[in-house]
Design an enzyme around this catalytic site. Sequence first.
Site, PDB file in Angstrom:
ATOM      1  N   ILE A 287     -18.421  -0.099  15.502  1.00 12.74           N
ATOM      2  CA  ILE A 287     -17.584   0.889  16.204  1.00 12.74           C
ATOM      3  C   ILE A 287     -17.021   0.189  17.436  1.00 12.74           C
ATOM      4  CG2 ILE A 287     -17.493   3.092  17.407  1.00 12.74           C
ATOM      5  CD1 ILE A 287     -19.753   4.109  15.744  1.00 12.74           C
TER       6      ILE A 287
ATOM      7  N   TYR B   1       0.820  -1.217   0.000  1.00 13.98           N
ATOM      8  CA  TYR B   1       0.000   0.000   0.000  1.00 13.98           C
ATOM      9  C   TYR B   1       0.860   1.277   0.000  1.00 13.98           C
ATOM     10  CZ  TYR B   1      -3.239   3.511   1.931  1.00 13.98           C
ATOM     11  OH  TYR B   1      -3.960   4.643   2.176  1.00 13.98           O
TER      12      TYR B   1
ATOM     13  N   ASN C  18       7.876  -9.776  -2.278  1.00 19.94           N
ATOM     14  CA  ASN C  18       7.611 -11.221  -2.422  1.00 19.94           C
ATOM     15  C   ASN C  18       6.130 -11.492  -2.704  1.00 19.94           C
ATOM     16  OD1 ASN C  18       6.361 -10.876   0.024  1.00 19.94           O
ATOM     17  ND2 ASN C  18       7.803 -12.131   1.199  1.00 19.94           N
TER      18      ASN C  18
ATOM     19  N   PHE D 116       1.395   7.760  11.393  1.00 22.18           N
ATOM     20  CA  PHE D 116       0.123   7.632  12.093  1.00 22.18           C
ATOM     21  C   PHE D 116      -0.785   6.822  11.154  1.00 22.18           C
ATOM     22  CE2 PHE D 116       0.704   9.716  16.182  1.00 22.18           C
ATOM     23  CZ  PHE D 116       2.057   9.970  16.045  1.00 22.18           C
ATOM     24  N   ASN D 117      -2.044   7.178  10.949  1.00 23.64           N
ATOM     25  CA  ASN D 117      -2.911   6.272  10.178  1.00 23.64           C
ATOM     26  C   ASN D 117      -2.875   6.599   8.693  1.00 23.64           C
ATOM     27  OD1 ASN D 117      -3.761   6.105  13.020  1.00 23.64           O
ATOM     28  ND2 ASN D 117      -5.304   4.719  12.207  1.00 23.64           N
TER      29      ASN D 117
ATOM     30  N   ARG E 287     -11.865  -2.627  21.241  1.00 19.15           N
ATOM     31  CA  ARG E 287     -10.904  -3.596  20.708  1.00 19.15           C
ATOM     32  C   ARG E 287      -9.667  -3.554  21.600  1.00 19.15           C
ATOM     33  NH1 ARG E 287      -8.876  -2.649  14.551  1.00 19.15           N
ATOM     34  NH2 ARG E 287      -7.741  -0.940  15.545  1.00 19.15           N
TER      35      ARG E 287
ATOM     36  N   ASN F  39       9.723 -11.674  10.420  1.00 20.76           N
ATOM     37  CA  ASN F  39       9.619 -10.841   9.223  1.00 20.76           C
ATOM     38  C   ASN F  39      10.023  -9.393   9.489  1.00 20.76           C
ATOM     39  OD1 ASN F  39       8.667 -10.674   6.341  1.00 20.76           O
ATOM     40  ND2 ASN F  39       7.483  -9.036   7.285  1.00 20.76           N
TER      41      ASN F  39
ATOM     42  N   TYR G 252       3.977  -6.026  17.395  1.00 23.62           N
ATOM     43  CA  TYR G 252       4.139  -5.244  16.164  1.00 23.62           C
ATOM     44  C   TYR G 252       4.953  -3.983  16.452  1.00 23.62           C
ATOM     45  CZ  TYR G 252       3.034  -1.901  12.503  1.00 23.62           C
ATOM     46  OH  TYR G 252       3.145  -0.943  11.529  1.00 23.62           O
TER      47      TYR G 252
ATOM     48  N   LYS H  53       9.098  -2.914  15.490  1.00 23.81           N
ATOM     49  CA  LYS H  53       9.465  -1.670  14.806  1.00 23.81           C
ATOM     50  C   LYS H  53      10.459  -0.872  15.655  1.00 23.81           C
ATOM     51  CE  LYS H  53       6.894  -1.733  11.030  1.00 23.81           C
ATOM     52  NZ  LYS H  53       7.384  -1.446   9.674  1.00 23.81           N
TER      53      LYS H  53
HETATM   54  N1  UFG Z   1     -12.182   0.778  14.196  1.00 26.09           N
HETATM   55  C1  UFG Z   1     -13.515   0.523  14.410  1.00 26.09           C
HETATM   56  N2  UFG Z   1     -14.110  -0.453  13.658  1.00 26.09           N
HETATM   57  C2  UFG Z   1     -13.442  -1.173  12.731  1.00 26.09           C
HETATM   58  C3  UFG Z   1     -12.069  -0.907  12.513  1.00 26.09           C
HETATM   59  C4  UFG Z   1     -11.455   0.079  13.278  1.00 26.09           C
HETATM   60  O1  UFG Z   1     -14.157   1.147  15.243  1.00 26.09           O
HETATM   61  O2  UFG Z   1     -14.046  -2.059  12.106  1.00 26.09           O
HETATM   62  C5  UFG Z   1     -11.533   1.836  14.975  1.00 26.09           C
HETATM   63  C6  UFG Z   1     -10.373   1.345  15.788  1.00 26.09           C
HETATM   64  O3  UFG Z   1     -10.811   0.874  17.035  1.00 26.09           O
HETATM   65  C7  UFG Z   1      -9.509   2.591  15.876  1.00 26.09           C
HETATM   66  C8  UFG Z   1      -9.779   3.316  14.568  1.00 26.09           C
HETATM   67  O4  UFG Z   1     -10.989   2.768  14.077  1.00 26.09           O
HETATM   68  O5  UFG Z   1      -9.949   3.401  16.934  1.00 26.09           O
HETATM   69  C9  UFG Z   1      -8.700   3.108  13.536  1.00 26.09           C
HETATM   70  O6  UFG Z   1      -8.456   1.711  13.418  1.00 26.09           O
HETATM   71  P1  UFG Z   1      -7.499   1.100  12.303  1.00 26.09           P
HETATM   72  O7  UFG Z   1      -7.492  -0.376  12.522  1.00 26.09           O
HETATM   73  O8  UFG Z   1      -7.871   1.624  10.973  1.00 26.09           O
HETATM   74  O9  UFG Z   1      -6.091   1.729  12.647  1.00 26.09           O
HETATM   75  P2  UFG Z   1      -5.245   1.659  14.003  1.00 26.09           P
HETATM   76  O10 UFG Z   1      -5.276   3.041  14.553  1.00 26.09           O
HETATM   77  O11 UFG Z   1      -5.645   0.569  14.894  1.00 26.09           O
HETATM   78  O12 UFG Z   1      -3.875   1.172  13.383  1.00 26.09           O
HETATM   79  C10 UFG Z   1      -2.974   2.015  12.772  1.00 26.09           C
HETATM   80  C11 UFG Z   1      -2.110   1.255  11.776  1.00 26.09           C
HETATM   81  C12 UFG Z   1      -1.286   0.214  12.479  1.00 26.09           C
HETATM   82  C13 UFG Z   1      -0.546   0.839  13.594  1.00 26.09           C
HETATM   83  C14 UFG Z   1      -1.489   1.560  14.496  1.00 26.09           C
HETATM   84  C15 UFG Z   1      -0.802   2.259  15.622  1.00 26.09           C
HETATM   85  O13 UFG Z   1      -2.925   0.630  10.821  1.00 26.09           O
HETATM   86  O14 UFG Z   1      -0.380  -0.342  11.562  1.00 26.09           O
HETATM   87  O15 UFG Z   1      -2.179   2.542  13.769  1.00 26.09           O
HETATM   88  O16 UFG Z   1      -1.662   2.329  16.702  1.00 26.09           O
HETATM   89  F1  UFG Z   1       0.095  -0.094  14.323  1.00 26.09           F
END
Ligand code: UFG
Length: 332
Positions: free
Chosen positions: A208, A12, A33, A170-171, A283, A93, A142, A146
């Site tokens: 959510i 991505y 890969n 960040f995201n 979560r 990995n 994870y 890193k």
């Molecule tokens: N969320 C939901 N419902 C879903 C999916 C996500 O409510 O179905 C919420 C999560 O709880 C979170 C937010 O949406 O509050 C964002 O979730 P993501 O899974 O999209 O992203 P994260 O913040 O968990 O993860 C990102 C990166 C990771 C990294 C992390 C650092 O994708 O690689 O930030 O905290 F490790």
Amino acid sequence: MMNVLVVGGAGYIGSHCVRQLVAAGHRPVVLDNLVFGHRAAVASDIAFYNADLGDPVAVSQILRDESIELVMHFAAFAYVGESVTEPRKYYENNFVATLRLLEAMLDNGVKKFVFSSTCATYGEPQSLPIVETLPQAPINPYGQTKLDVENCLKAFAHAYGLSFAAFRYFNAAGAAEDGSIGEDHSPETHLIPLVIDAATGRREHIKIFGTDYDTPDGTCLRDYVHVDDLSRAHIAVFEKLERPGAAHFYNLGTGRPNSVREIIAAVEAVTGLKVPVVEDARRAGDPPALYADSRKAQDELGWKIKFTEVQAIIETAWRWHQANPEGFKGPN
Ligand code: UFG
């Protein structure tokens, strides 16, 4: 013009970076890969090697044949939950294979490196917004792998004159503005693509994860940053790597947090579709709020954030989704 090996260049963030490298006049060479990467995410006129970053023979050959001067590394496993249940995969990995890659680089005299790190290295931050100097205390394997690589890089810079930049993302979100490449994870766990799927009916609803956080609307706050903005920082850092032994760490985020509910509302505004929502439990391992202070990258690299509003980021994700509702075509 630099010859740049992009490890994970079919993934991505890597695939977007490849396109930004071309736009900036560099010559990217991709190693992937294709476990998670997509061959179709890389244009056919880019040199492409289907190889493993942990294979020093293959990597050394590519470094020499392609006269590589700098390596960017995007090829990590990134499922936080899986890293808790299958830590072996992550140490293997994300850490061991990265060490092999670095060894191949040093053996061949390639000493410039750009590394994809993460805000997950901070764990639950002591203060917000997150500045680079905050203590790093990851709460899952994870983030730990890193951080382990970051520490390894520091030691290698000191001992071997490796020059590196580690970007703590960040995201990452959004897609190329022309809709040609975008986010296609399998399985998908990221919020924005899941909400888009719920809007179009490809998924029944979006859950959510937690509505009782100590945040303005009770849902988690995150810092969504456009993948092309991320990519541009990777190129802006090149001149900082001219000095042997240079060691740089930068947060990359917009600094503007959005809640889960705000993301859902923004997807509804962009698509004109209603998103069915189910409120669910928290979560495990989700900090309530994560957002960046990225002034260091802005001041030192002249990094300019083009996509400051999440709605504009979602517009690009929507364009990609509409053009490619099933993601990339063909096998990985
Ligand atoms: N969320 C939901 N419902 C879903 C999916 C996500 O409510 O179905 C919420 C999560 O709880 C979170 C937010 O949406 O509050 C964002 O979730 P993501 O899974 O999209 O992203 P994260 O913040 O968990 O993860 C990102 C990166 C990771 C990294 C992390 C650092 O994708 O690689 O930030 O905290 F490790």
